[in-house]
Scaffold this motif. Structure first.
Motif, PDB file in Angstrom:
ATOM      1  N   THR A   1       0.817  -1.207   0.000  1.00 13.73           N
ATOM      2  CA  THR A   1       0.000   0.000   0.000  1.00 13.73           C
ATOM      3  C   THR A   1       0.855   1.262   0.000  1.00 13.73           C
ATOM      4  O   THR A   1       0.559   2.242  -0.699  1.00 13.73           O
ATOM      5  N   THR A   2       1.927   1.237   0.780  1.00 10.79           N
ATOM      6  CA  THR A   2       2.750   2.428   0.968  1.00 10.79           C
ATOM      7  C   THR A   2       3.969   2.487   0.061  1.00 10.79           C
ATOM      8  O   THR A   2       4.586   3.549  -0.094  1.00 10.79           O
ATOM      9  N   GLY A   3       4.350   1.349  -0.512  1.00  9.94           N
ATOM     10  CA  GLY A   3       5.581   1.295  -1.300  1.00  9.94           C
ATOM     11  C   GLY A   3       6.822   1.209  -0.447  1.00  9.94           C
ATOM     12  O   GLY A   3       7.948   1.312  -0.955  1.00  9.94           O
ATOM     13  N   CYS A   4       6.648   1.010   0.846  1.00  6.99           N
ATOM     14  CA  CYS A   4       7.773   0.922   1.775  1.00  6.99           C
ATOM     15  C   CYS A   4       8.464  -0.430   1.660  1.00  6.99           C
ATOM     16  O   CYS A   4       7.808  -1.466   1.534  1.00  6.99           O
ATOM     17  N   HIS A   5       9.799  -0.418   1.699  1.00 10.93           N
ATOM     18  CA  HIS A   5      10.556  -1.659   1.734  1.00 10.93           C
ATOM     19  C   HIS A   5      10.369  -2.315   3.098  1.00 10.93           C
ATOM     20  O   HIS A   5      10.774  -1.777   4.118  1.00 10.93           O
ATOM     21  N   LEU A   6       9.744  -3.469   3.116  1.00 13.91           N
ATOM     22  CA  LEU A   6       9.524  -4.236   4.335  1.00 13.91           C
ATOM     23  C   LEU A   6      10.545  -5.362   4.422  1.00 13.91           C
ATOM     24  O   LEU A   6      10.714  -6.134   3.467  1.00 13.91           O
ATOM     25  N   HIS A   7      11.236  -5.440   5.549  1.00 11.80           N
ATOM     26  CA  HIS A   7      12.102  -6.589   5.805  1.00 11.80           C
ATOM     27  C   HIS A   7      11.492  -7.402   6.930  1.00 11.80           C
ATOM     28  O   HIS A   7      11.323  -6.912   8.053  1.00 11.80           O
ATOM     29  N   VAL A   8      11.154  -8.648   6.631  1.00 12.56           N
ATOM     30  CA  VAL A   8      10.502  -9.535   7.593  1.00 12.56           C
ATOM     31  C   VAL A   8      11.566 -10.276   8.398  1.00 12.56           C
ATOM     32  O   VAL A   8      12.391 -11.007   7.833  1.00 12.56           O
ATOM     33  N   LEU A   9      11.521 -10.085   9.702  1.00  7.03           N
ATOM     34  CA  LEU A   9      12.481 -10.749  10.586  1.00  7.03           C
ATOM     35  C   LEU A   9      12.109 -12.208  10.824  1.00  7.03           C
ATOM     36  O   LEU A   9      10.950 -12.604  10.709  1.00  7.03           O
ATOM     37  N   HIS A  10      13.084 -12.987  11.169  1.00  8.57           N
ATOM     38  CA  HIS A  10      13.010 -14.377  11.676  1.00  8.57           C
ATOM     39  C   HIS A  10      11.773 -15.186  11.248  1.00  8.57           C
ATOM     40  O   HIS A  10      10.950 -15.591  12.066  1.00  8.57           O
ATOM     41  N   VAL A  11      11.634 -15.436   9.959  1.00  4.85           N
ATOM     42  CA  VAL A  11      10.534 -16.270   9.450  1.00  4.85           C
ATOM     43  C   VAL A  11      10.695 -17.692   9.988  1.00  4.85           C
ATOM     44  O   VAL A  11      11.777 -18.282   9.918  1.00  4.85           O
ATOM     45  N   SER A  12       9.588 -18.265  10.517  1.00  2.00           N
ATOM     46  CA  SER A  12       9.694 -19.592  11.139  1.00  2.00           C
ATOM     47  C   SER A  12       8.631 -20.587  10.694  1.00  2.00           C
ATOM     48  O   SER A  12       8.777 -21.788  10.934  1.00  2.00           O
ATOM     49  N   THR A  13       7.542 -20.131  10.057  1.00  2.24           N
ATOM     50  CA  THR A  13       6.471 -21.051   9.689  1.00  2.24           C
ATOM     51  C   THR A  13       6.421 -21.298   8.183  1.00  2.24           C
ATOM     52  O   THR A  13       6.804 -20.443   7.387  1.00  2.24           O
ATOM     53  N   LYS A  14       5.893 -22.463   7.831  1.00  5.01           N
ATOM     54  CA  LYS A  14       5.773 -22.792   6.409  1.00  5.01           C
ATOM     55  C   LYS A  14       4.801 -21.839   5.711  1.00  5.01           C
ATOM     56  O   LYS A  14       4.988 -21.474   4.544  1.00  5.01           O
ATOM     57  N   GLU A  15       3.753 -21.396   6.433  1.00  6.46           N
ATOM     58  CA  GLU A  15       2.789 -20.487   5.825  1.00  6.46           C
ATOM     59  C   GLU A  15       3.415 -19.123   5.554  1.00  6.46           C
ATOM     60  O   GLU A  15       3.152 -18.507   4.513  1.00  6.46           O
ATOM     61  N   SER A  16       4.227 -18.631   6.482  1.00  4.98           N
ATOM     62  CA  SER A  16       4.874 -17.337   6.262  1.00  4.98           C
ATOM     63  C   SER A  16       5.819 -17.381   5.072  1.00  4.98           C
ATOM     64  O   SER A  16       5.929 -16.422   4.312  1.00  4.98           O
ATOM     65  N   VAL A  17       6.506 -18.511   4.905  1.00  6.82           N
ATOM     66  CA  VAL A  17       7.360 -18.665   3.724  1.00  6.82           C
ATOM     67  C   VAL A  17       6.521 -18.523   2.458  1.00  6.82           C
ATOM     68  O   VAL A  17       6.896 -17.812   1.521  1.00  6.82           O
ATOM     69  N   GLU A  18       5.375 -19.174   2.442  1.00 10.85           N
ATOM     70  CA  GLU A  18       4.531 -19.134   1.252  1.00 10.85           C
ATOM     71  C   GLU A  18       3.938 -17.737   1.037  1.00 10.85           C
ATOM     72  O   GLU A  18       3.810 -17.275  -0.103  1.00 10.85           O
ATOM     73  N   ILE A  19       3.603 -17.046   2.121  1.00  6.55           N
ATOM     74  CA  ILE A  19       3.076 -15.685   2.011  1.00  6.55           C
ATOM     75  C   ILE A  19       4.122 -14.764   1.399  1.00  6.55           C
ATOM     76  O   ILE A  19       3.823 -13.960   0.497  1.00  6.55           O
ATOM     77  N   VAL A  20       5.363 -14.860   1.882  1.00  5.86           N
ATOM     78  CA  VAL A  20       6.439 -14.036   1.331  1.00  5.86           C
ATOM     79  C   VAL A  20       6.699 -14.395  -0.127  1.00  5.86           C
ATOM     80  O   VAL A  20       6.878 -13.512  -0.984  1.00  5.86           O
ATOM     81  N   ARG A  21       6.690 -15.684  -0.426  1.00  6.11           N
ATOM     82  CA  ARG A  21       6.927 -16.130  -1.809  1.00  6.11           C
ATOM     83  C   ARG A  21       5.872 -15.543  -2.751  1.00  6.11           C
ATOM     84  O   ARG A  21       6.194 -15.040  -3.838  1.00  6.11           O
ATOM     85  N   HIS A  22       4.605 -15.622  -2.335  1.00  2.47           N
ATOM     86  CA  HIS A  22       3.529 -15.091  -3.176  1.00  2.47           C
ATOM     87  C   HIS A  22       3.663 -13.585  -3.342  1.00  2.47           C
ATOM     88  O   HIS A  22       3.504 -13.054  -4.455  1.00  2.47           O
ATOM     89  N   ALA A  23       3.983 -12.894  -2.261  1.00  2.01           N
ATOM     90  CA  ALA A  23       4.129 -11.430  -2.341  1.00  2.01           C
ATOM     91  C   ALA A  23       5.246 -11.041  -3.298  1.00  2.01           C
ATOM     92  O   ALA A  23       5.101 -10.099  -4.087  1.00  2.01           O
ATOM     93  N   LYS A  24       6.354 -11.754  -3.228  1.00  4.31           N
ATOM     94  CA  LYS A  24       7.463 -11.458  -4.142  1.00  4.31           C
ATOM     95  C   LYS A  24       7.068 -11.709  -5.586  1.00  4.31           C
ATOM     96  O   LYS A  24       7.469 -10.961  -6.493  1.00  4.31           O
TER      97      LYS A  24
END
Length: 419
Positions: free
Chosen positions: A223-246
């Motif tokens: 929404t903002t165009g801000c560079h988000l860096h996600v710390l310490h990813v630990s779940t399989k779902e979060s991996v998939e969420i980041v993958r889809h977003a990228k």
């Protein structure tokens, strides 16, 4: 005096180099030459045969505990631990006492770091007092030298507040460094919710807490165009969420930590408080997803989340003990043992994720062995076996679940600006 690193395996992913070579460090602290059979007069020769010579490792996720919690760690012990783990640079997180929410605190930390065993960078707090009620003066924090704005350990709950914070970060060209967690779901949980928590009779933290936080923060970054860096990813779902977003072009990068591919929640058996951390250790399925994310680039880098605690804090019942585990002095060994030895990643790929990527993402010096660049260099033995002894750590604290574990891959030396 100039230094000649002789006969090492020079791995420099940024410049596509992986060869046996010599490396000459000039007396000005920069890289002067790389090649075969280099010679120089009045030079200190360092025999690197059998060792890897790489760009200095960079850890952008360290709890240095300065200021205010020096009984856990201080500038001298924290940077000594970094050096002992093969890191030439670290970035400290803002959840200190007081939080790093004012330019004067940033300047004090950087002044303390002058001449330390590793370069120290600072992530500033998103809000005053990390109370998530009033935004910190981000422009002043940037002028003082912060490399990002973050909320580690105190994730922002109110989405409108976080949107405004991200808009400022976008304007100031600073990444927002996010601890992704919905505290309404976490409540008073103490470990991963699942079979092990049930057996131990401990209140679990549902993985949805991380997953919802990750998804919400990514949506606000888009929404903002801000560079988000996600710390310490630990779940399989979060991996998939980041993958889809990228895949959709979202301005997001992400990290994981060695504990999330090397350990599972079974380490909590025996009510071992050294295995209590946030995010919690997960399951075998999550481990496999983390590894897949490292392989395909969904997870850009590996950081430690080095979180020292005094012995008396960890030596109490599991529910009362603080979250966190040491990481600086075992990270390289865990990475080589669990990723390189099994053939999951090459040494070059590991150096990419532990040096090149953090330097690039946070716009730091280092990350390459380019001629003329600062001589921030890590020398390590990829084949050395050693047994973790927390009593030999340079850190002031001892809270590691890895005591007595044998690892492969040991740092030999670091150079910071040729020193």
């Amino acid at each position: 005096m100039e230094k000649l690193l002789k006969g090492g395996r020079v791995i420099d992913p940024a410049n596509g180099r992986d060869e046996i070579a010599d490396l000459l460090v000039g007396d000005d602290g920069t890289i002067k030459a790389i090649g075969a059979n280099l010679t120089a007069a009045d030079t200190e020769v360092i025999d690197c045969a059998g060792y890897v010579v790489s760009p200095g490792l960079i850890d952008i996720h360290v709890h240095l505990r300065v200021p205010g919690q020096e009984y856990k760690e201080d500038m001298a012990t924290g940077t000594a631990a970094a050096k002992n783990g093969g890191f030439t640079a670290i970035a400290c997180q803002p959840n200190t006492s007081p939080p790093i929410d004012h330019s004067s605190i940033v300047k004090d930390i950087l002044a303390q770091a002058e001449g330390a065993d590793a370069r120290v960078y600072v992530v500033g707090a998103v809000s005053k007092g990390l109370k998530n009620e009033e935004l910190a003066e981000m422009s002043e924090l940037k002028d003082a030298g912060v490399i990002g704005i973050g909320d580690d350990a105190y994730p922002v709950y109110e989405s409108g507040f976080l949107r405004r914070a991200m808009e400022y970060c976008k304007m100031l060209d600073l990444p927002y460094v996010a601890h992704c967690e919905d505290k309404d779901i976490t409540t008073d949980g103490v470990m991963n919710e699942g079979y092990v928590s049930t057996v131990l009779g401990l209140k679990g933290i549902n993985r949805a807490a991380e997953n919802i936080g990750t998804a919400r923060n990514i949506i606000l970054a888009e929404t903002t165009g801000c560079h988000l860096h996600v710390l310490h990813v630990s779940t399989k779902e979060s991996v998939e969420i980041v993958r889809h977003a990228k895949s959709l072009g979202a301005p997001v990068t992400a990290e994981t930590c060695p504990q999330y591919f090397a350990l599972t929640d079974e380490a909590c058996y025996g009510y071992n408080t050294n295995a209590k951390m946030s995010p919690s250790l997960r399951t075998k399925e999550d481990q496999e997803a983390i590894v897949a994310g490292l392989i395909d680039g969904t997870l850009d880098l590996i950081a430690t989340d080095h979180a020292p605690h005094a012995p008396h804090e960890k030596e109490q019942e599991f529910a009362r003990a603080p979250f966190g585990m040491l990481g600086l002095e075992t990270s390289l060994g865990l990475v080589i043992t669990h990723l390189v030895k099994p053939g999951i990643l090459t040494l070059s790929q590991v150096i990419e994720k532990m040096s090149v990527a953090p330097a690039k993402i946070f716009k730091l010096p280092g990350g390459s062995l380019t001629i003329g660049a600062p001589a921030d260099i890590t020398i390590f033995d990829p084949d050395a076996e050693w047994t973790v002894d927390v009593n030999a750590f340079k850190s002031k604290s001892r809270n590691s679940v890895l005591h007595g574990v044998t690892l492969t891959g040991k740092p030999i030396a670091t150079l910071v600006g040729g020193r």
